[in-house]
Design a protein around this motif. Sequence first.
Motif, PDB file in Angstrom:
ATOM      1  N   PHE A 196       0.852  -1.195   0.000  1.00 57.26           N
ATOM      2  CA  PHE A 196       0.000   0.000   0.000  1.00 57.26           C
ATOM      3  C   PHE A 196       0.885   1.242   0.000  1.00 57.26           C
ATOM      4  CE2 PHE A 196      -2.073  -3.376   2.364  1.00 57.26           C
ATOM      5  CZ  PHE A 196      -3.279  -3.499   1.691  1.00 57.26           C
ATOM      6  N   VAL A 197       0.612   2.134  -0.922  1.00 59.52           N
ATOM      7  CA  VAL A 197       1.353   3.397  -0.946  1.00 59.52           C
ATOM      8  C   VAL A 197       0.339   4.521  -0.763  1.00 59.52           C
ATOM      9  CG1 VAL A 197       2.830   4.927  -2.293  1.00 59.52           C
ATOM     10  CG2 VAL A 197       3.120   2.453  -2.481  1.00 59.52           C
ATOM     11  N   CYS A 198       0.566   5.367   0.249  1.00 60.68           N
ATOM     12  CA  CYS A 198      -0.328   6.497   0.468  1.00 60.68           C
ATOM     13  C   CYS A 198       0.453   7.775   0.249  1.00 60.68           C
ATOM     14  CB  CYS A 198      -0.895   6.466   1.879  1.00 60.68           C
ATOM     15  SG  CYS A 198      -1.875   4.994   2.110  1.00 60.68           S
ATOM     16  N   VAL A 199      -0.103   8.664  -0.555  1.00 56.80           N
ATOM     17  CA  VAL A 199       0.578   9.921  -0.834  1.00 56.80           C
ATOM     18  C   VAL A 199      -0.332  11.070  -0.424  1.00 56.80           C
ATOM     19  CG1 VAL A 199       1.829   8.847  -2.757  1.00 56.80           C
ATOM     20  CG2 VAL A 199      -0.211  10.187  -3.254  1.00 56.80           C
ATOM     21  N   GLY A 200       0.273  12.154   0.044  1.00 55.25           N
ATOM     22  CA  GLY A 200      -0.493  13.327   0.460  1.00 55.25           C
ATOM     23  C   GLY A 200       0.418  14.538   0.450  1.00 55.25           C
ATOM     24  N   GLY A 201      -0.182  15.725   0.476  1.00 50.34           N
ATOM     25  CA  GLY A 201       0.601  16.930   0.242  1.00 50.34           C
ATOM     26  C   GLY A 201       1.688  17.215   1.263  1.00 50.34           C
ATOM     27  N   SER A 202       1.339  17.117   2.557  1.00 52.73           N
ATOM     28  CA  SER A 202       2.247  17.678   3.563  1.00 52.73           C
ATOM     29  C   SER A 202       3.134  16.626   4.231  1.00 52.73           C
ATOM     30  CB  SER A 202       1.394  18.439   4.605  1.00 52.73           C
ATOM     31  OG  SER A 202       1.631  17.974   5.894  1.00 52.73           O
ATOM     32  N   PRO A 203       4.427  16.933   4.410  1.00 56.96           N
ATOM     33  CA  PRO A 203       5.339  15.983   5.052  1.00 56.96           C
ATOM     34  C   PRO A 203       4.899  15.623   6.477  1.00 56.96           C
ATOM     35  CG  PRO A 203       6.565  17.811   4.086  1.00 56.96           C
ATOM     36  CD  PRO A 203       5.118  18.141   3.947  1.00 56.96           C
ATOM     37  N   ASN A 204       4.412  16.616   7.237  1.00 57.79           N
ATOM     38  CA  ASN A 204       3.993  16.333   8.621  1.00 57.79           C
ATOM     39  C   ASN A 204       2.788  15.406   8.653  1.00 57.79           C
ATOM     40  OD1 ASN A 204       5.907  17.684  10.065  1.00 57.79           O
ATOM     41  ND2 ASN A 204       4.807  19.637   9.978  1.00 57.79           N
ATOM     42  N   ARG A 205       1.842  15.661   7.758  1.00 52.99           N
ATOM     43  CA  ARG A 205       0.642  14.820   7.706  1.00 52.99           C
ATOM     44  C   ARG A 205       1.016  13.391   7.336  1.00 52.99           C
ATOM     45  NH1 ARG A 205      -2.894  15.312   3.486  1.00 52.99           N
ATOM     46  NH2 ARG A 205      -2.433  17.521   3.207  1.00 52.99           N
ATOM     47  N   MET A 206       1.985  13.231   6.433  1.00 53.88           N
ATOM     48  CA  MET A 206       2.339  11.872   6.008  1.00 53.88           C
ATOM     49  C   MET A 206       3.162  11.156   7.077  1.00 53.88           C
ATOM     50  SD  MET A 206       0.419  11.900   3.599  1.00 53.88           S
ATOM     51  CE  MET A 206       0.491  10.217   3.058  1.00 53.88           C
ATOM     52  N   ARG A 207       3.880  11.924   7.920  1.00 52.87           N
ATOM     53  CA  ARG A 207       4.550  11.291   9.061  1.00 52.87           C
ATOM     54  C   ARG A 207       3.495  10.858  10.083  1.00 52.87           C
ATOM     55  NH1 ARG A 207       6.240  14.597  12.610  1.00 52.87           N
ATOM     56  NH2 ARG A 207       7.913  15.633  11.499  1.00 52.87           N
ATOM     57  N   ALA A 208       2.532  11.739  10.345  1.00 49.85           N
ATOM     58  CA  ALA A 208       1.449  11.398  11.282  1.00 49.85           C
ATOM     59  C   ALA A 208       0.696  10.154  10.780  1.00 49.85           C
ATOM     60  CB  ALA A 208       0.495  12.574  11.441  1.00 49.85           C
ATOM     61  N   PHE A 209       0.500  10.062   9.478  1.00 50.54           N
ATOM     62  CA  PHE A 209      -0.213   8.896   8.934  1.00 50.54           C
ATOM     63  C   PHE A 209       0.602   7.616   9.148  1.00 50.54           C
ATOM     64  CE2 PHE A 209      -1.114   5.984   5.352  1.00 50.54           C
ATOM     65  CZ  PHE A 209      -2.395   5.623   5.745  1.00 50.54           C
ATOM     66  N   ALA A 210       1.921   7.680   8.924  1.00 43.02           N
ATOM     67  CA  ALA A 210       2.765   6.486   9.119  1.00 43.02           C
ATOM     68  C   ALA A 210       2.727   6.067  10.592  1.00 43.02           C
ATOM     69  CB  ALA A 210       4.192   6.767   8.669  1.00 43.02           C
ATOM     70  N   GLN A 211       2.756   7.054  11.493  1.00 49.05           N
ATOM     71  CA  GLN A 211       2.714   6.727  12.933  1.00 49.05           C
ATOM     72  C   GLN A 211       1.370   6.104  13.301  1.00 49.05           C
ATOM     73  OE1 GLN A 211       3.645  10.678  14.349  1.00 49.05           O
ATOM     74  NE2 GLN A 211       5.819  10.213  14.551  1.00 49.05           N
ATOM     75  N   PHE A 212       0.312   6.652  12.723  1.00 45.49           N
ATOM     76  CA  PHE A 212      -1.039   6.122  12.953  1.00 45.49           C
ATOM     77  C   PHE A 212      -1.126   4.676  12.436  1.00 45.49           C
ATOM     78  CE2 PHE A 212      -5.579   6.257  11.219  1.00 45.49           C
ATOM     79  CZ  PHE A 212      -6.162   5.934  12.434  1.00 45.49           C
ATOM     80  N   MET A 213      -0.590   4.430  11.237  1.00 41.05           N
ATOM     81  CA  MET A 213      -0.633   3.072  10.663  1.00 41.05           C
ATOM     82  C   MET A 213       0.195   2.106  11.499  1.00 41.05           C
ATOM     83  SD  MET A 213      -2.769   2.949   8.270  1.00 41.05           S
ATOM     84  CE  MET A 213      -2.564   1.195   8.298  1.00 41.05           C
ATOM     85  N   HIS A 214       1.325   2.596  12.008  1.00 36.29           N
ATOM     86  CA  HIS A 214       2.178   1.768  12.872  1.00 36.29           C
ATOM     87  C   HIS A 214       1.349   1.248  14.049  1.00 36.29           C
ATOM     88  CE1 HIS A 214       6.324   0.886  14.510  1.00 36.29           C
ATOM     89  NE2 HIS A 214       5.572   0.707  15.571  1.00 36.29           N
ATOM     90  N   ARG A 215       0.578   2.154  14.661  1.00 42.93           N
ATOM     91  CA  ARG A 215      -0.257   1.753  15.815  1.00 42.93           C
ATOM     92  C   ARG A 215      -1.415   0.865  15.362  1.00 42.93           C
ATOM     93  NH1 ARG A 215       1.168   7.199  17.486  1.00 42.93           N
ATOM     94  NH2 ARG A 215      -0.602   8.037  16.354  1.00 42.93           N
ATOM     95  N   GLU A 216      -2.062   1.250  14.253  1.00 34.60           N
ATOM     96  CA  GLU A 216      -3.227   0.488  13.773  1.00 34.60           C
ATOM     97  C   GLU A 216      -2.864  -0.946  13.398  1.00 34.60           C
ATOM     98  OE1 GLU A 216      -6.765   1.473  12.800  1.00 34.60           O
ATOM     99  OE2 GLU A 216      -6.191   2.487  14.638  1.00 34.60           O
ATOM    100  N   LEU A 217      -1.647  -1.130  12.913  1.00 36.25           N
ATOM    101  CA  LEU A 217      -1.221  -2.477  12.492  1.00 36.25           C
ATOM    102  C   LEU A 217      -0.570  -3.242  13.640  1.00 36.25           C
ATOM    103  CD1 LEU A 217       0.235  -1.722   8.914  1.00 36.25           C
ATOM    104  CD2 LEU A 217      -2.052  -2.493   9.527  1.00 36.25           C
ATOM    105  N   GLY A 218      -0.488  -2.611  14.803  1.00 35.55           N
ATOM    106  CA  GLY A 218       0.089  -3.272  15.981  1.00 35.55           C
ATOM    107  C   GLY A 218       1.546  -3.659  15.761  1.00 35.55           C
TER     108      GLY A 218
END
Length: 304
Positions: free
Chosen positions: A49-71
Amino acid sequence: MTETTGYSGSGLVLVKNPHLDLLEEDVLYHLDLGTKTHNLPAMFGDIKFVCVGGSPNRMRAFAQFMHRELGLAGDAEDVADICAGSDRYAMYRAGPVLSISHGMGIPSISIMLHELIKLLHHAKCRDVTIIRIGTSGGLGIEAGSVVITDTAVDSSFQPRFEQVVLGDVVVRSTELDKELAEELLACSREIPDFPTLIGHTMCTYDFYEGQGRLDGALCSFSSEKKLAYLRRAYDAGVRNIEMESTAFAALCGMCGLKAAVVCVALLDRLQGDQIRAPHEVLWEFQRRPQRLIAAFIRKRLGLR
Ligand code: R2B
Ligand code: URA
């Protein structure tokens, strides 16, 4: 000249460039990665899965969120920027999910996608789903609604992406994966209080005059003309407006990637031009596409 899309049966990412085979080394300059300096299959071969979005901070927050969501093991706060050597784009991974920023507008996303698609190709990734998660201006919809794009259209409401190549205009299709859009809509139905719809997304080259705003440094039209244009867009099926979807759909489609665009509307453009919602409200709106994609990825991975 019109070119068509390139879905392949193998699940591999296609690059449609015979010159690449002649390169001894492929330097992905804006990502600060390369085929000689990095073992791309080892680093990225298992990405799904590749997720792309405009802002670097938002995409870091998304990776951190996915890290938690995937345990996943380890501290989500520790995700590292894989492209730290370049300050153009930021890239993070969380298990099989890659999260990358693309900046604002077609030229910026287009450079990132050329290098990202080559990266996925060099890494021999298979069956990759790519999703743009972003913000947009809504059209006749409530602020906070999430729009899943069925077709990306240009500012004349046509499903095309025009690129000037060696002085000629090349027209590419902007079709997105309809089944993926429906799958995402079905996921959204399982999240309480989560207004989501499928519609056309209009992609423009500018945020101000290009999106019919009256509040730029320049404005060459009346309020009546603006509203007539936005109503024409609504009647053509457009439900939100942003600045990357046609190039994203065209490039991903040509290279055999199943692609989707999921953007939250920050305002209703039929009601105004300025984004006035408080920061906390905007922050919660921007998390909505992330929450939907997390639910989708978890479901695909059989995690619920
Ligand atoms: C949505 O938001 C940005 C402009 O504010 C642009 O990148 C887009 O597509
Ligand atoms: N992004 C856009 O491109 N337009 C808007 O109105 C809001 C976000």
